[in-house]
Design a protein around this motif. Structure first.
Motif, mmCIF file in Angstrom:
data_model
loop_
_atom_site.group_PDB
_atom_site.id
_atom_site.type_symbol
_atom_site.label_atom_id
_atom_site.label_comp_id
_atom_site.label_asym_id
_atom_site.label_seq_id
_atom_site.Cartn_x
_atom_site.Cartn_y
_atom_site.Cartn_z
ATOM 1 N N ASN A 176 0.876 -1.163 0.000
ATOM 2 C CA ASN A 176 0.000 0.000 0.000
ATOM 3 C C ASN A 176 0.922 1.224 0.000
ATOM 4 N N ASN A 196 2.365 -1.272 4.553
ATOM 5 C CA ASN A 196 1.526 -0.081 4.472
ATOM 6 C C ASN A 196 2.377 1.176 4.570
ATOM 7 N N LEU A 200 -4.169 2.762 6.109
ATOM 8 C CA LEU A 200 -4.933 1.534 6.270
ATOM 9 C C LEU A 200 -6.039 1.792 7.283
ATOM 10 N N ASN A 214 4.447 -1.187 8.857
ATOM 11 C CA ASN A 214 3.701 0.064 8.746
ATOM 12 C C ASN A 214 4.634 1.265 8.760
#
Length: 232
Positions: A176, A196, A200, A214
């Motif tokens: 992402n 990510n 998210l 993340n």
């Protein structure tokens, strides 16, 4: 080959194959007038709207699947308004334009193929399943909505918006990017590498059995079960 001259060619459905020594469909031998419209079906050809001696015929695609060796074999005058799936057989890349749906119970992207969502919104409908063994690339400003069952055994890169309202399982690699958004209101199960860099948002259920990396923002309003590691 199927040749078009000053008239009109319309393909509404069925399986149409036009290959040969010429340029496929339309164009003609130096004739540049006329039009080609594809609204459905499966069209396989070595070229559409690009003819001999510089001939060119405007091509409208508003549905169906078109298979050509490469995009250079398509007249792209009306590209901004295309809606349908276009497969480049030489490079094994499938382009999704406009509002498209995956329907059926046993659909897959082979390991050597790549799906690029170029424009609009592509939906996996309820009751349908899509298994990715290759690559899926969601371009900026576009949307992939999963309302069915999406299983990733390859690579998915999201540069736009991924909306999961049903079941998404990541068994390989999901990225992402920092310009993207992943919105989960269904069930997300991660068994491999989920990265990510953007946003998210979880309003459903997330189960992490491996690693979530993340570097962006995680907004959780429901259930996030972590059985391995979330690295910030």
């Amino acid at each position: 080959a199927v040749w078009g001259g000053a008239g009109t060619i319309i393909i509404n459905g069925g399986n149409v194959t036009a290959n040969g020594s010429g340029k496929g469909i339309g164009g003609g031998a130096g004739i540049t007038t006329g039009s080609i419209t594809i609204t459905g079906g499966l069209v396989s050809t070595n070229g559409i709207g690009v003819g001999k001696n510089g001939a060119s015929t405007a091509t409208t695609i508003s549905g169906g699947i078109v298979r050509v060796p490469s995009l250079s074999k398509l007249n792209q005058t009306n590209k901004d308004s295309w809606s349908g799936f276009i497969v480049e057989d030489d490079s094994k890349i499938c382009h999704a334009y406009g509002s498209q749906t995956f329907e059926g119970t046993d659909l897959e992207i082979p390991s050597e193929y790549k799906l690029i969502i170029e424009k609009g919104k592509t939906t996996i409908v309820a009751g349908a399943g899509l298994t990715n063994f290759g690559q899926i690339q969601i371009e900026a400003g576009t949307i992939l909505e999963n309302a069915g069952n999406l299983m990733n055994n390859g690579e998915i890169t999201n540069n736009g918006t991924f909306e999961n309202t049903a079941a998404f399982t990541n068994n390989e690699q999901f990225i992402n990017t920092n310009t993207s958004e992943f919105i989960n209101t269904g069930t997300l199960t991660n068994t491999s590498a989920f990265t990510n860099e953007g946003t998210l948002t979880n309003n459903g259920n997330v189960t992490n059995n491996k690693t979530i990396t993340n570097a962006g923002t995680i907004n959780n309003t429901n259930t996030l079960i972590n059985k391995d590691s979330i690295n910030n």
